[in-house]
Design a protein around this motif. Sequence first.
Motif, PDB file in Angstrom:
ATOM      1  N   SER A 193      -5.920  -4.281  -7.081  1.00 58.45           N
ATOM      2  CA  SER A 193      -5.219  -3.113  -6.571  1.00 58.45           C
ATOM      3  C   SER A 193      -5.377  -2.992  -5.063  1.00 58.45           C
ATOM      4  CB  SER A 193      -5.751  -1.868  -7.267  1.00 58.45           C
ATOM      5  OG  SER A 193      -4.836  -0.815  -7.095  1.00 58.45           O
ATOM      6  N   ARG A 194      -4.598  -2.059  -4.493  1.00 60.02           N
ATOM      7  CA  ARG A 194      -4.601  -1.876  -3.047  1.00 60.02           C
ATOM      8  C   ARG A 194      -5.596  -0.802  -2.655  1.00 60.02           C
ATOM      9  NH1 ARG A 194      -2.669  -6.551  -2.408  1.00 60.02           N
ATOM     10  NH2 ARG A 194      -0.821  -6.903  -3.634  1.00 60.02           N
ATOM     11  N   TYR A 195      -6.723  -1.225  -2.116  1.00 58.01           N
ATOM     12  CA  TYR A 195      -7.732  -0.277  -1.662  1.00 58.01           C
ATOM     13  C   TYR A 195      -8.001  -0.468  -0.179  1.00 58.01           C
ATOM     14  CZ  TYR A 195      -8.927   0.208  -6.623  1.00 58.01           C
ATOM     15  OH  TYR A 195      -8.874   0.432  -7.967  1.00 58.01           O
ATOM     16  N   LYS A 224     -15.331  -6.390  -4.016  1.00 57.36           N
ATOM     17  CA  LYS A 224     -14.484  -7.580  -3.850  1.00 57.36           C
ATOM     18  C   LYS A 224     -13.595  -7.781  -5.074  1.00 57.36           C
ATOM     19  CE  LYS A 224     -15.759 -11.797  -2.838  1.00 57.36           C
ATOM     20  NZ  LYS A 224     -16.803 -12.842  -2.826  1.00 57.36           N
ATOM     21  N   VAL A 272     -10.948  -0.453   1.982  1.00 56.16           N
ATOM     22  CA  VAL A 272     -12.382  -0.502   1.721  1.00 56.16           C
ATOM     23  C   VAL A 272     -13.158   0.113   2.889  1.00 56.16           C
ATOM     24  CG1 VAL A 272     -14.357  -2.016   1.281  1.00 56.16           C
ATOM     25  CG2 VAL A 272     -12.138  -2.524   0.242  1.00 56.16           C
ATOM     26  N   ARG A 301      -6.167  -7.328   2.757  1.00 58.58           N
ATOM     27  CA  ARG A 301      -7.280  -6.394   2.558  1.00 58.58           C
ATOM     28  C   ARG A 301      -7.406  -5.488   3.776  1.00 58.58           C
ATOM     29  NH1 ARG A 301      -6.181  -8.444  -1.453  1.00 58.58           N
ATOM     30  NH2 ARG A 301      -7.488  -9.623  -2.903  1.00 58.58           N
ATOM     31  N   THR A 319     -10.690  -5.220  -5.281  1.00 57.64           N
ATOM     32  CA  THR A 319      -9.559  -5.386  -4.364  1.00 57.64           C
ATOM     33  C   THR A 319      -8.590  -6.471  -4.832  1.00 57.64           C
ATOM     34  OG1 THR A 319     -10.867  -6.890  -2.998  1.00 57.64           O
ATOM     35  CG2 THR A 319     -10.816  -4.595  -2.312  1.00 57.64           C
ATOM     36  N   LYS A 320      -9.009  -7.244  -5.823  1.00 50.67           N
ATOM     37  CA  LYS A 320      -8.110  -8.294  -6.322  1.00 50.67           C
ATOM     38  C   LYS A 320      -6.923  -7.698  -7.070  1.00 50.67           C
ATOM     39  CE  LYS A 320     -11.462 -11.963  -6.798  1.00 50.67           C
ATOM     40  NZ  LYS A 320     -12.465 -12.512  -7.722  1.00 50.67           N
ATOM     41  N   LEU A 350     -13.877  -9.994   3.124  1.00 53.77           N
ATOM     42  CA  LEU A 350     -12.570  -9.379   2.861  1.00 53.77           C
ATOM     43  C   LEU A 350     -11.533  -9.768   3.915  1.00 53.77           C
ATOM     44  CD1 LEU A 350     -13.613  -5.814   1.624  1.00 53.77           C
ATOM     45  CD2 LEU A 350     -12.747  -7.713   0.255  1.00 53.77           C
ATOM     46  N   TYR A 356       0.875  -1.178   0.000  1.00 55.82           N
ATOM     47  CA  TYR A 356       0.000   0.000   0.000  1.00 55.82           C
ATOM     48  C   TYR A 356       0.912   1.229   0.000  1.00 55.82           C
ATOM     49  CZ  TYR A 356      -4.316  -2.541   1.138  1.00 55.82           C
ATOM     50  OH  TYR A 356      -5.411  -3.361   1.093  1.00 55.82           O
TER      51      TYR A 356
END
Length: 249
Positions: free
Chosen positions: A111-113, A105, A115, A132, A108-109, A126, A22
């Motif tokens: 990229s870096r989020y 969902k 949530v 996550r 988030t696979k 998650l 991140y």
Amino acid sequence: MKINRFKKSQKILSFFTTNFQYHEPYQVLIDATFCQAALQNKVIIEEQLKKYFQSELKLLTTQCVILEAESLGGPLTGATMIVKRFYVHKCGHEGKPISASECIKSMTKSSRYIVATQDRTLQQKLRKVPGRALLYLHKATPVLEGPSDASKKYVNKHKNDLPENIEKRIDNLKKTAGIPSADDDTSKVKKKKGPKNPNPLSCKKKKPRANAETKESLNKVTPTINKPKRKRIKIASHVKEVLKKNIKS
Ligand SMILES: [Zn+2]
């Protein structure tokens, strides 16, 4: 905001930056449930999150989130208005919208989020995936959830095979902190003090002198020239006369 709370959130954030790449600006993916909770607790999301993270943030949502909120109408009208203010990130479901939670969902696979959601089911799903990050509102207070068991397990399992880029980042951090890194041999060898040789790249090339060669070649020749001098033998004049007589006779 209390200092303790800030320290805690920074610690969690650094877990995700070190282990899951991140980085700033942190991307916060917001859904309508989060906006609804913000509305109920009179929280201005942008302001509160800025205060909470004290880092560069990018607040995002998706078309699927907006469409779902709109379809629910009535009770979610206020939340829909709020969520529409954020940057709409392409989710790949344009024209074929899916449910907000499925969309998040899938986002988030790749990229870096972080949530931001109050949806318990989505949170549960998650948490099962390592890496996550979850943000929720506790009344009016944003809370970045500590790493899930899945994230901790993943990190523990992989702590000995750190990816190359993380190792590099650690080395860089060590350098900035002045700690010698393991493979840095120069740190062990003390530098010699005193004048250094000039940098060969910064020096002008010497112009070859025209004489230099001839001089050199002369020097080489001289030893052969230096023959032992003949010694002149002085002969006394009366001896010379006798010799002359002898030759004549
Ligand atoms: Zn979508």
